[in-house]
Design an enzyme around this catalytic site. Structure first.
Site, PDB file in Angstrom:
ATOM      1  N   SER A   1       3.510  15.739 -53.498  1.00 40.32           N
ATOM      2  CA  SER A   1       4.549  15.004 -52.743  1.00 40.32           C
ATOM      3  C   SER A   1       4.760  15.727 -51.522  1.00 40.32           C
ATOM      4  O   SER A   1       4.486  16.737 -51.322  1.00 40.32           O
ATOM      5  CB  SER A   1       5.799  14.968 -53.729  1.00 40.32           C
ATOM      6  OG  SER A   1       6.974  14.718 -53.123  1.00 40.32           O
TER       7      SER A   1
ATOM      8  N   TYR B   1       6.233  10.557 -47.386  1.00 40.71           N
ATOM      9  CA  TYR B   1       7.477   9.761 -47.057  1.00 40.71           C
ATOM     10  C   TYR B   1       7.612   9.738 -45.714  1.00 40.71           C
ATOM     11  O   TYR B   1       7.588  10.931 -45.109  1.00 40.71           O
ATOM     12  CB  TYR B   1       8.631  10.544 -47.989  1.00 40.71           C
ATOM     13  CG  TYR B   1       8.628  10.184 -49.243  1.00 40.71           C
ATOM     14  CD1 TYR B   1       9.138   9.202 -49.751  1.00 40.71           C
ATOM     15  CD2 TYR B   1       8.966  11.520 -50.097  1.00 40.71           C
ATOM     16  CE1 TYR B   1       9.362   9.054 -51.153  1.00 40.71           C
ATOM     17  CE2 TYR B   1       9.067  11.204 -51.372  1.00 40.71           C
ATOM     18  CZ  TYR B   1       9.354   9.911 -51.851  1.00 40.71           C
ATOM     19  OH  TYR B   1       9.449   9.841 -53.306  1.00 40.71           O
TER      20      TYR B   1
ATOM     21  N   THR C   1       4.349   5.990 -49.572  1.00 41.25           N
ATOM     22  CA  THR C   1       5.156   5.382 -50.124  1.00 41.25           C
ATOM     23  C   THR C   1       5.978   4.253 -49.551  1.00 41.25           C
ATOM     24  O   THR C   1       6.443   4.913 -48.288  1.00 41.25           O
ATOM     25  CB  THR C   1       6.183   6.482 -50.882  1.00 41.25           C
ATOM     26  OG1 THR C   1       5.389   7.176 -51.917  1.00 41.25           O
ATOM     27  CG2 THR C   1       7.146   5.776 -51.677  1.00 41.25           C
TER      28      THR C   1
ATOM     29  N   LYS D   1       1.667   3.007 -52.008  1.00 43.01           N
ATOM     30  CA  LYS D   1       2.227   3.391 -53.362  1.00 43.01           C
ATOM     31  C   LYS D   1       3.586   2.420 -53.263  1.00 43.01           C
ATOM     32  O   LYS D   1       4.453   2.677 -52.258  1.00 43.01           O
ATOM     33  CB  LYS D   1       2.731   4.469 -53.548  1.00 43.01           C
ATOM     34  CG  LYS D   1       3.375   4.943 -54.831  1.00 43.01           C
ATOM     35  CD  LYS D   1       3.383   6.329 -55.231  1.00 43.01           C
ATOM     36  CE  LYS D   1       4.111   6.694 -56.442  1.00 43.01           C
ATOM     37  NZ  LYS D   1       5.287   6.359 -56.562  1.00 43.01           N
TER      38      LYS D   1
ATOM     39  N   HIS E   1       8.601   2.859 -58.349  1.00 44.32           N
ATOM     40  CA  HIS E   1       9.297   4.349 -58.297  1.00 44.32           C
ATOM     41  C   HIS E   1       9.756   4.834 -59.489  1.00 44.32           C
ATOM     42  O   HIS E   1      10.869   5.532 -59.585  1.00 44.32           O
ATOM     43  CB  HIS E   1      10.180   4.237 -57.011  1.00 44.32           C
ATOM     44  CG  HIS E   1      10.150   5.424 -56.424  1.00 44.32           C
ATOM     45  ND1 HIS E   1       9.531   5.661 -54.931  1.00 44.32           N
ATOM     46  CD2 HIS E   1      10.737   6.608 -56.374  1.00 44.32           C
ATOM     47  CE1 HIS E   1       9.701   6.741 -54.289  1.00 44.32           C
ATOM     48  NE2 HIS E   1      10.406   7.604 -55.270  1.00 44.32           N
TER      49      HIS E   1
END
Length: 353
Positions: A106, A130, A156, A224, A248
């Site tokens: 992440s 992100y 994402t 995603k 999510h």
């Protein structure tokens, strides 16, 4: 008592973690309808086993983006693993390497990317981004992980703003205060670009930006958070290399379809042109089999990885993965599938309406 299934780990993790950490890991958006439906939707699907087949040898191996993995069971991106275990993502990476599966790291890892790579230098790693408002920072992050040997970029797309997570609001959770979030910039850049903030998500992310990311990296780009055929078709049009069907974990927009219910629509829309994966609600080997029967190339685990960490650290993550791999092997054997290629939609049936 022995921990023999993923829900055993869930129960023990709840006892070990603080209330605020547990609520952060388990919580969903609003009424948690989608979070709970992710699991419930799998249980409505029934299996149609085929017998009198030679299943003395069953092979769970498959590939994602051309890389072999031991089973279609990998690790989803989730932030702040140090909430569950002191070594955080380093333990996760070591367990993934030992299990020979992919670990998606992440953006908001609580360990530096360099430390994660050093902990498991031979592991298959993808990087989840992100997207930040500062394009220079996005570019530096992407080029940094590419230089570290990450094999794909997972963007994402369902977080222009954070979802309404009531538990975190009630707990007044501030991860920037409760954790020392690693500064994701290189030391020489720390005075030249803004600091990465957990709240700084790009609200303007659009398809043109996806093309920009393709221009700055050679990594295959995976999206995603796709849930509809319309967005899946656009992904194909924009030469995306893969889709993770995901809501999510029910943490963003509540009352959207469960991941397994959205999977069929997305698989049909891409028509075999790109690989489709799934996360959300996978808890048993049967769940993995059902996802593959509906067209997923691989499944990814989110919360169960954190349960494993909370219980036993690296060993817990390894046990979570091994339990699910063994269950999946059993599911394949008892339905007459000797290889991933033999898993088909004919193995499942849906309830009559």
């Amino acid at each position: 008592m022995a921990l023999v299934c993923l829900t055993d780990f869930q129960a023990q993790a709840r006892e070990r973690l603080s209330k605020s950490s547990w609520d952060f890991i388990e919580g969903g958006a609003d009424d948690c309808i989608t979070r709970d439906d992710n699991i419930a939707a799998f249980k409505k699907i029934r299996l149609r086993p085929r017998y009198l087949r030679d299943v003395s040898e069953v092979d769970t191996r498959t590939t994602i983006q051309g890389e072999e993995i031991s089973a279609p069971i990998c690790i989803s991106p989730s932030g702040f693993h140090c909430l569950a275990w002191p070594d955080g993502e380093m333990s996760t990476a070591r367990a993934a390497q030992a299990a020979k599966v992919c670990y998606i790291t992440s953006t908001y890892a609580s360990c530096s990317f360099e430390d994660i790579v050093a902990a498991a230098p031979g592991g298959l790693r993808w990087f989840q981004l992100y997207v930040q408002p500062d394009q220079q920072l996005n570019k530096q992050l992407v080029q940094r992980v590419e230089s570290l040997g990450f094999k794909a970029l997972v963007i994402t797309v369902d977080t222009p703003i954070p979802g309404n997570r009531r538990h975190d609001i009630r707990n007044q959770l501030d991860l920037k205060m409760s954790l020392m979030l690693k500064d994701l910039r290189l030391p020489k850049e720390r005075n030249s670009i803004p600091c990465l903030q957990t709240s700084a998500l790009s609200k303007s992310l659009c398809w043109d930006d996806i093309s920009w990311f393709q221009s700055i990296t050679r990594l295959p780009i995976i999206l995603k958070g796709i849930l509809t055929k319309e967005d899946a078709e656009l992904a194909v049009k924009h030469n995306i290399r893969g889709i993770i069907v995901s809501n999510h974990g029910g943490r963003q927009l509540d009352e959207v379809p469960s991941s397994i219910d959205a999977l069929t629509e997305v698989v049909a829309a891409v028509n075999g042109k790109i690989e489709v994966y799934l996360d959300g609600g996978v808890r048993t080997g049967n769940d993995v089999l059902k996802a593959l029967a509906l067209g997923a190339k691989c499944t990814f685990l989110g919360r169960p990885i954190l349960w494993g960490l909370a219980c036993k650290g690296e060993d817990g993550v390894r046990e979570i993965l091994n339990i699910l791999k063994n269950e999946f092997h059993t599911s394949m054997t008892l339905t007459g599938c000797r290889s991933i290629a033999e898993i088909s939609r004919n193995l499942i049936q849906f309830p009559r309406l």
